[in-house]
Write a protein that holds these residues in place. Structure first.
Motif, PDB file in Angstrom:
ATOM      1  N   VAL A  99      45.046  25.172  30.808  1.00 37.36           N
ATOM      2  CA  VAL A  99      44.196  23.988  30.280  1.00 37.36           C
ATOM      3  C   VAL A  99      45.068  23.418  28.888  1.00 37.36           C
ATOM      4  O   VAL A  99      45.513  24.607  28.220  1.00 37.36           O
ATOM      5  CB  VAL A  99      42.571  24.712  29.709  1.00 37.36           C
ATOM      6  CG1 VAL A  99      42.076  24.310  29.018  1.00 37.36           C
ATOM      7  CG2 VAL A  99      41.839  25.918  30.987  1.00 37.36           C
ATOM      8  N   ARG A 100      45.147  22.123  29.118  1.00 36.18           N
ATOM      9  CA  ARG A 100      45.865  21.519  28.086  1.00 36.18           C
ATOM     10  C   ARG A 100      44.977  20.870  27.157  1.00 36.18           C
ATOM     11  O   ARG A 100      44.450  20.200  28.765  1.00 36.18           O
ATOM     12  CB  ARG A 100      47.117  21.079  28.364  1.00 36.18           C
ATOM     13  CG  ARG A 100      47.914  19.963  27.807  1.00 36.18           C
ATOM     14  CD  ARG A 100      48.917  20.879  27.017  1.00 36.18           C
ATOM     15  NE  ARG A 100      49.609  19.966  26.164  1.00 36.18           N
ATOM     16  CZ  ARG A 100      49.451  19.523  24.722  1.00 36.18           C
ATOM     17  NH1 ARG A 100      47.854  20.229  24.255  1.00 36.18           N
ATOM     18  NH2 ARG A 100      50.159  19.563  24.276  1.00 36.18           N
ATOM     19  N   TYR A 101      44.794  20.319  26.155  1.00 33.12           N
ATOM     20  CA  TYR A 101      43.974  18.746  25.796  1.00 33.12           C
ATOM     21  C   TYR A 101      44.848  18.337  24.343  1.00 33.12           C
ATOM     22  O   TYR A 101      45.847  19.070  23.739  1.00 33.12           O
ATOM     23  CB  TYR A 101      42.536  19.414  25.420  1.00 33.12           C
ATOM     24  CG  TYR A 101      41.709  19.352  25.743  1.00 33.12           C
ATOM     25  CD1 TYR A 101      41.383  18.689  27.328  1.00 33.12           C
ATOM     26  CD2 TYR A 101      41.288  20.815  26.900  1.00 33.12           C
ATOM     27  CE1 TYR A 101      40.261  18.434  27.738  1.00 33.12           C
ATOM     28  CE2 TYR A 101      40.256  21.195  27.844  1.00 33.12           C
ATOM     29  CZ  TYR A 101      39.862  20.108  28.208  1.00 33.12           C
ATOM     30  OH  TYR A 101      38.440  19.224  29.515  1.00 33.12           O
ATOM     31  N   ALA A 146      55.068   9.436  22.255  1.00 36.03           N
ATOM     32  CA  ALA A 146      54.907  11.132  22.134  1.00 36.03           C
ATOM     33  C   ALA A 146      55.472  11.353  24.113  1.00 36.03           C
ATOM     34  O   ALA A 146      55.350  10.194  24.879  1.00 36.03           O
ATOM     35  CB  ALA A 146      53.204  11.164  22.521  1.00 36.03           C
ATOM     36  N   TYR A 147      55.565  11.871  24.335  1.00 33.14           N
ATOM     37  CA  TYR A 147      56.004  12.668  25.962  1.00 33.14           C
ATOM     38  C   TYR A 147      56.899  11.551  26.784  1.00 33.14           C
ATOM     39  O   TYR A 147      56.896  10.869  27.337  1.00 33.14           O
ATOM     40  CB  TYR A 147      55.234  11.960  26.593  1.00 33.14           C
ATOM     41  CG  TYR A 147      53.647  13.657  26.885  1.00 33.14           C
ATOM     42  CD1 TYR A 147      53.987  14.185  26.856  1.00 33.14           C
ATOM     43  CD2 TYR A 147      52.536  13.531  25.937  1.00 33.14           C
ATOM     44  CE1 TYR A 147      53.356  15.618  27.309  1.00 33.14           C
ATOM     45  CE2 TYR A 147      51.512  14.924  25.841  1.00 33.14           C
ATOM     46  CZ  TYR A 147      52.090  15.759  26.853  1.00 33.14           C
ATOM     47  OH  TYR A 147      51.812  15.861  26.886  1.00 33.14           O
ATOM     48  N   ARG A 148      57.574  11.110  25.934  1.00 28.08           N
ATOM     49  CA  ARG A 148      59.244  10.756  26.117  1.00 28.08           C
ATOM     50  C   ARG A 148      60.415  11.520  26.242  1.00 28.08           C
ATOM     51  O   ARG A 148      60.635  12.840  25.526  1.00 28.08           O
ATOM     52  CB  ARG A 148      59.579   9.609  24.910  1.00 28.08           C
ATOM     53  CG  ARG A 148      58.468   8.830  25.303  1.00 28.08           C
ATOM     54  CD  ARG A 148      58.251   7.407  24.389  1.00 28.08           C
ATOM     55  NE  ARG A 148      59.514   6.217  24.261  1.00 28.08           N
ATOM     56  CZ  ARG A 148      58.865   4.908  25.989  1.00 28.08           C
ATOM     57  NH1 ARG A 148      58.299   5.440  25.291  1.00 28.08           N
ATOM     58  NH2 ARG A 148      60.316   4.630  25.917  1.00 28.08           N
ATOM     59  N   GLN A 207      51.606  20.744  36.433  1.00 27.68           N
ATOM     60  CA  GLN A 207      52.282  21.097  35.016  1.00 27.68           C
ATOM     61  C   GLN A 207      53.267  20.752  34.277  1.00 27.68           C
ATOM     62  O   GLN A 207      52.847  19.143  34.056  1.00 27.68           O
ATOM     63  CB  GLN A 207      54.447  21.994  35.887  1.00 27.68           C
ATOM     64  CG  GLN A 207      54.727  22.161  34.640  1.00 27.68           C
ATOM     65  CD  GLN A 207      56.378  22.398  35.115  1.00 27.68           C
ATOM     66  OE1 GLN A 207      56.790  23.911  35.314  1.00 27.68           O
ATOM     67  NE2 GLN A 207      57.291  21.604  35.909  1.00 27.68           N
ATOM     68  N   CYS A 208      52.416  21.069  33.055  1.00 22.41           N
ATOM     69  CA  CYS A 208      53.279  20.319  31.829  1.00 22.41           C
ATOM     70  C   CYS A 208      54.339  20.404  31.186  1.00 22.41           C
ATOM     71  O   CYS A 208      54.993  21.282  31.498  1.00 22.41           O
ATOM     72  CB  CYS A 208      52.351  22.036  30.436  1.00 22.41           C
ATOM     73  SG  CYS A 208      51.959  20.402  28.594  1.00 22.41           S
ATOM     74  N   SER A 209      54.421  19.291  30.721  1.00 22.45           N
ATOM     75  CA  SER A 209      55.935  18.311  30.823  1.00 22.45           C
ATOM     76  C   SER A 209      56.902  19.997  29.789  1.00 22.45           C
ATOM     77  O   SER A 209      57.761  20.095  30.041  1.00 22.45           O
ATOM     78  CB  SER A 209      55.388  17.358  29.776  1.00 22.45           C
ATOM     79  OG  SER A 209      54.574  16.833  30.031  1.00 22.45           O
ATOM     80  N   GLY A 210      55.865  20.556  28.461  1.00 25.50           N
ATOM     81  CA  GLY A 210      55.695  21.420  27.844  1.00 25.50           C
ATOM     82  C   GLY A 210      56.506  22.748  28.496  1.00 25.50           C
ATOM     83  O   GLY A 210      56.295  23.868  27.472  1.00 25.50           O
ATOM     84  N   GLY A 236      51.928  16.866  34.004  1.00 29.12           N
ATOM     85  CA  GLY A 236      50.317  17.137  34.010  1.00 29.12           C
ATOM     86  C   GLY A 236      49.957  16.306  32.845  1.00 29.12           C
ATOM     87  O   GLY A 236      48.681  15.516  32.941  1.00 29.12           O
ATOM     88  N   THR A 237      50.899  15.314  31.840  1.00 29.08           N
ATOM     89  CA  THR A 237      50.216  14.636  30.847  1.00 29.08           C
ATOM     90  C   THR A 237      49.959  12.997  31.609  1.00 29.08           C
ATOM     91  O   THR A 237      48.519  13.239  31.200  1.00 29.08           O
ATOM     92  CB  THR A 237      51.347  13.653  30.359  1.00 29.08           C
ATOM     93  OG1 THR A 237      51.115  13.436  28.969  1.00 29.08           O
ATOM     94  CG2 THR A 237      52.853  13.438  30.852  1.00 29.08           C
ATOM     95  N   TYR A 238      50.052  12.935  32.903  1.00 29.72           N
ATOM     96  CA  TYR A 238      49.197  11.703  34.023  1.00 29.72           C
ATOM     97  C   TYR A 238      47.628  12.186  34.396  1.00 29.72           C
ATOM     98  O   TYR A 238      47.472  11.343  35.145  1.00 29.72           O
ATOM     99  CB  TYR A 238      49.900  11.596  34.585  1.00 29.72           C
ATOM    100  CG  TYR A 238      50.936  10.449  34.204  1.00 29.72           C
ATOM    101  CD1 TYR A 238      51.510   9.709  33.753  1.00 29.72           C
ATOM    102  CD2 TYR A 238      52.878  10.843  33.657  1.00 29.72           C
ATOM    103  CE1 TYR A 238      52.779   8.794  32.770  1.00 29.72           C
ATOM    104  CE2 TYR A 238      53.178  10.741  33.294  1.00 29.72           C
ATOM    105  CZ  TYR A 238      53.710   9.373  32.801  1.00 29.72           C
ATOM    106  OH  TYR A 238      54.866   8.825  32.037  1.00 29.72           O
TER     107      TYR A 238
END
Ligand SMILES: Nc1nc2c(c(=O)[nH]1)N[C@H]1C(S)=C(S)[C@@H](COP(=O)(O)O)O[C@H]1N2
Ligand SMILES: [Mo]
Length: 404
Positions: free
Chosen positions: A80-82, A264-266, A132-135, A239-241
Motif C-alpha cells: 500500500v502506498r499513499y 516529483a517522480y522524475r 511496483q513503486c518507483s522507490g 505504480g505512481t500512475y
C-alpha cells in the motif's frame, strides 16, 4: 507488545538464520537488511500484518516470503502506498451507489459513468500485471537517499479486471489538439499547501498503454487500500500512475505541470536513469516503465543449506512488458551461471517464476545471484546504479547463504 521478547519473534528467527521457514502471523516486527531496517508489522482492514513504513498516510510493504507463496500476490498481502495526509479516502466518499467516473476537458462528449455503466457499457477484460513503486528497494541505495526506506516489498502481481482505458477515452471523443490525460483519485491533501495527487500521460500513450480502469483484483473487489472502487492499472508502468479511487479523467491540450509530475517522480534523462552517486542530474524526465528485475524467493539472506542434497532454488523475474527471455543463476557468488527453467507464463506484464535445482557439494559461505534478460535483450547491471530519488533499483541481487 514488547518487541523481540518472544521466542517465536521473527527477529530472533532472523538472528538464528532460520528466516524463510517462519510463519508471520505471530511476529510483530521485521528486520530489513540495511541500516535502520527494523519495522513493525501492522494490521489494517482487509490486510494481514504488513510491514509499516509510515502511518499517515499508510505505506505498507509486503513481507518478502509472500513472493515465494504464489505468483499472484494475495490481496490481503498486497503493498500500500499513499502520498496525501487525507489518504485513504474514508468509506463515506467511496459509496459504490453514488460513485461516478467523469471524463471531461478537451472532449467532444463529457462522460459521467456509474460503476454499473462502466461495467455494462464497455468490454470487460483482464490482465495479470505487476504493480511496483518507483522507490521499491530504496532502502538499499548507497549512498542513502531520502524517501521511504523500502525493502523489496513495494511490489506485487495481480490479475486485474476492468474495461480498457482506451475504450473509455474514445467514447469521450478526444478533441483535435488534445495532448495529455490527467488522472485524479478521491483522496485529498489535508492542507492547501500540499498539491493534490494528479498524474498525467500523453494521450497517445494512454490510448496505446493497454491500461485498464479496474474494479477487481484477483477475482475480488479492490481492497479499500488498493483503490476501491476503481483504479487505473497501467501494465509495465511504475505504480505512481496507477491512480487509486480514480474518479476524474481530464484531457488537456497542453503539458500538465503539476507537482507530482514535476519535480516529483522524475529520473535522470539517461538510458539507465542514473548519475554519479551524490550528484544531481542535469536533465530529468518523468519516470515511466519498469526495468528488468529478478529475485530469489525460496531462500533469504543467511539461510543454511545442506550439502549433498538437492535444493530447489525458486524466484521471480519481471520487466516493463517485453516479457522475460531467460533467467541466469549463480550459486558461487557470480563466478559461474546456469540457465534456470521458466515457469508458467501469465503474460508479459506478470511475475515469471524461475526454478533451478542445486546440489551444493562444498560447505561454507556462498551467495546466490540472479540475473534476468527480457525479450529485448535488456538485462540487469552487476553494480547498482544510483539516482537522487532512489528509483528503479535493478542491480543483480545477492543472497548470502551458508552451505552446511
Ligand atoms: N489516489 C491515489 N492513488 C495512488 C497513489 C496515491 O497517493 N493516491 N499513489 C500511487 C503510487 S506512488 C503507487 S506506488 C501505487 C501503489 O499502489 P497500491 O497502494 O495499490 O499498492 O498507487 C498509486 N496510486
Ligand atoms: Mo510509488
Amino acid at each position: 507488545m514488547h518487541r523481540g521478547s518472544r521466542p517465536w519473534d521473527r527477529r530472533n528467527f532472523l538472528r538464528a538464520g532460520l528466516i524463510g521457514t517462519t510463519g508471520l502471523a505471530l511476529a510483530d516486527s521485521v528486520e530489513l537488511p540495511f541500516e535502520f531496517g527494523t519495522r513493525p508489522l501492522v494490521k489494517y482492514p482487509q490486510k494481514r500484518p504488513l510491514i509499516r513504513l509510515t502511518t499517515r498516510p499508510p505505506q505498507l510493504e509486503t513481507p518478502f516470503e509472500v513472493f515465494n507463496e504464489s505468483l499472484l500476490t494475495p490481496n490481503d498481502a498486497f503493498f500500500v502506498r499513499y502520498h496525501l495526509g487525507g489518504s485513504p479516502p474514508p468509506a463515506s466518499v467511496l459509496d459504490p451507489k453514488t460513485f461516478r467516473l467523469t471524463v471531461a476537458g478537451t472532449v467532444g462528449k463529457e462522460l459521467s459513468l456509474s460503476l454499473e455503466e462502466l461495467r455494462n457499457g464497455f468490454e470487460n477484460v483482464e490482465v495479470v500485471a505487476v504493480n511496483q513503486c518507483s522507490g521499491n528497494s530504496r532502502g538499499h541505495f548507497q549512498p542513502r537517499v531520502p524517501g521511504g526506506q523500502s525493502g523489496h516489498g513495494a511490489m506485487g502481481c495481480a490479475r486485474w479486471r476492468g474495461v480498457r482505458l482506451a475504450d473509455v477515452l474514445k467514447a469521450a471523443s478526444p478533441a483535435a489538439g488534445s495532448r495529455q490525460v490527467l488522472f485524479d483519485g478521491l483522496d485529498r491533501p489535508l492542507v492547501p499547501t500540499i498539491p493534490d495527487f494528479v498524474k498525467s500521460l500523453e494521450l497517445e500513450e494512454a490510448l496505446e498503454s493497454g491500461g485498464l480502469l479496474a474494479w477487481e483484483m484477483n477475482g475480488e473487489a479492490l481492497p479499500w487500500l488498493n483503490g476501491y472502487p476503481l483504479r487505473l492499472v497501467l501494465p509495465g508502468h511504475y505504480g505512481t500512475y496507477w491512480i487509486k479511487h480514480l474518479h476524474s479523467i481530464r484531457l488537456v491540450d497542453a503539458e500538465f505541470k503539476g507537482f507530482w509530475m514535476n519535480p516529483a517522480y522524475r529520473i535522470p534523462d539517461d538510458p539507465c536513469a542514473h548519475v554519479e552517486p551524490g550528484t544531481a542530474p542535469k536533465r530529468t524526465v518523468p519516470i515511466r516503465r519498469f526495468n528488468v528485475r529478478s529475485f530469489l524467493t525460496s531462500l533469504t539472506s543467511g539461510a543454511r543449506v545442506p550439502s549433498g542434497n538437492e535444493t530447489l532454488l525458486r524466484g521471480i523475474a519481471f520487466d516493463g512488458g517485453a516479457g522475460i527471455r531467460e533467467v541466469l543463476v549463480s550459486t558461487d557468488d557470480g563466478r559461474s551461471w546456469s540457465g534456470a527453467a521458466l515457469g508458467r507464463d501469465l503474460g508479459r506484464f506478470a511475475f515469471r517464476e524461475w526454478t533451478l535445482a542445486w546440489k551444493p557439494s562444498v560447505a561454507g559461505a556462498t551467495a546466490v545471484k540472479v540475473r534476468a534478460v527480457n525479450r529485448l535483450g535488456e538485462g540487469q547491471p552487476m553494480e547498482p546504479l544510483w539516482n537522487p530519488s532512489g528509483y528503479m533499483r535493478n542491480v543483480v541481487e545477492r543472497t548470502p547463504l551458508v552451505v552446511l
